[in-house]
Design an enzyme around this catalytic site. Structure first.
Site, mmCIF file in Angstrom:
data_model
loop_
_atom_site.group_PDB
_atom_site.id
_atom_site.type_symbol
_atom_site.label_atom_id
_atom_site.label_comp_id
_atom_site.label_asym_id
_atom_site.label_seq_id
_atom_site.Cartn_x
_atom_site.Cartn_y
_atom_site.Cartn_z
ATOM 1 N N ASP A 1 -7.290 2.862 6.708
ATOM 2 C CA ASP A 1 -7.612 2.695 5.223
ATOM 3 C C ASP A 1 -9.039 2.820 5.160
ATOM 4 O O ASP A 1 -9.617 3.422 4.019
ATOM 5 C CB ASP A 1 -6.795 1.583 4.647
ATOM 6 C CG ASP A 1 -5.472 1.771 5.145
ATOM 7 O OD1 ASP A 1 -4.875 2.637 4.617
ATOM 8 O OD2 ASP A 1 -4.999 0.621 5.455
ATOM 9 N N HIS B 1 -1.945 -3.865 4.455
ATOM 10 C CA HIS B 1 -1.760 -2.477 4.659
ATOM 11 C C HIS B 1 -0.391 -1.985 3.998
ATOM 12 O O HIS B 1 0.654 -2.051 4.621
ATOM 13 C CB HIS B 1 -1.811 -2.062 6.077
ATOM 14 C CG HIS B 1 -1.424 -0.433 6.152
ATOM 15 N ND1 HIS B 1 -2.379 0.427 6.059
ATOM 16 C CD2 HIS B 1 -0.403 0.045 6.827
ATOM 17 C CE1 HIS B 1 -1.808 1.549 6.307
ATOM 18 N NE2 HIS B 1 -0.746 1.486 6.875
#
Length: 363
Positions: free
Chosen positions: A191, A219
């Site tokens: 990410d 996440h």
């Protein structure tokens, strides 16, 4: 007078010893002394991410170009034949750093002597309730954590990748209590890398010139990429991303959504998972953790919360961290605005609920 002569002789001896030590150290630097190999466990090794990751580890992209490795590959029995095929490909790669490969479905054999554990394996994510996913992973991580607890190196470093990664890491910690809590992490580097790329594309700059974005929290589909502290190297200094973009609406909407949905976008385009970028991010995470982050640069890692930024201790939460000599430290003192605070708190609540569900299955 005799005392003075004695002192002079002592000084001369010490100087000679020092110079001798410097000469020996200089000469030793030319001697090619190979490091002892590190044993790296990869679970779920027969999967797509494992297939992309294993050659990177063998080539030195994760632990350094001078670090020999022995790879332990673990997968379930139905994937045993595939795992043997992966092993053959690794051997055919003729990687000089690769000193051995074990392919097994025996969790105890896989965990023996492990220095680094990359936990890719987990129950596959489907469009059902996240509670079902947590429940399905409890048994998997209980068994693997127990094996690491009993058979891995006491200072083993663990990276959990399989979703829900933050909570899977908590399950692992529960059943491997002797592994230091600071040695159990979860992956948010993918990410983080996606956020860097979004900013680079927006500003039309090289991604290598962008640094210090942050992935806060979990996440999950609600992850929060934060560019408030990010900078760009313009060639004459580092300038604020927020000031260069000068568009809070984009930073608080499209930027966040683009990072959150990037994986889905890639899967839709490839009709396969984003295995390559995930494997690269695993290497980035472990390399920076073990070898250190560049001065003035931080990265995002899911780590055990110590209460920093008002986040409940005991959660595995993604923070900005710097790394040195194999240890991470949460970056302190960053200003958090009202928008960021709301996102961070929402992710904290999400992780608290995941923890509650996981622990209800554990006990």
């Amino acid at each position: 007078m005799e005392a003075l002569d004695l002192i002079q002789k002592i000084v001369i001896v010490l100087v000679c010893l020092y110079l001798s030590w410097r000469i020996i150290r200089y000469l030793w630097s030319f001697v090619d002394v190979e490091k002892d190999p590190l044993i790296v466990l990869v679970t779920g090794a027969a999967g797509q991410i494992g297939y992309a990751l294993l050659p990177m580890i063998a080539r030195g992209a994760m632990l350094g170009r001078d670090q020999p490795v022995i790879i332990h590959m673990l997968d379930i029995e139905p994937n045993a034949e595939t795992l043997i095929g992966v092993k053959m490909e690794l051997m055919d790669g003729a990687f000089p750093l690769l000193k051995g490969v074990i392919a097994t479905s025996d969790v105890i054999e896989a965990c023996k002597g492990v220095d680094v554990a990359i936990m890719l394996g987990g129950f596959p994510h489907r469009k059902d309730d996240n509670k079902d996913l947590i429940f399905s992973n409890v048994a998997i991580y209980k068994a693997q954590a127990s094996a690491l607890e009993q058979h891995a190196d006491p200072d083993c470093k663990v990276l959990v990748v399989a979703n829900p990664a933050n909570t899977n890491a908590l399950i692992l910690k529960e059943y491997a209590p002797s592994i230091p809590e600071e040695n159990i992490t979860s992956l948010t580097r993918l990410d983080h890398n996606r956020a860097l790329n979004q900013i680079a594309e927006k500003l039309n700059v090289n991604v290598g010139d962008v640094k210090n974005v942050i992935i806060w929290g979990n996440h999950s589909s609600n992850l929060y990429p934060d560019a408030n502290h990010a900078t760009v190297n313009t060639g004459v200094g580092h300038e604020s991303v927020k000031e260069l973009i000068d568009d809070d609406r984009w930073l608080n909407t499209n930027f966040i959504t683009n990072v959150q949905t990037r994986g889905q976008t890639i899967v839709k385009a490839r009709r396969l998972s984003c295995a390559s970028s995930a494997a690269i991010s695993v290497c980035d995470h472990m390399r920076d953790w073990i070898l250190g982050t560049p001065t003035g640069t931080w990265v995002s890692m899911g780590v055990y919360s110590d209460g920093s930024y008002g986040i409940q201790p005991g959660l595995i939460y993604s923070f900005p961290v710097t790394c040195e000599k194999g240890e991470w430290s949460i970056v302190q003192g960053l200003k958090i605005d009202e928008f960021a605070r709301g996102k961070m708190d929402a992710l904290q609540r999400e992780l608290i609920e995941e923890k509650r569900v996981a622990y209800s299955y554990l006990h």
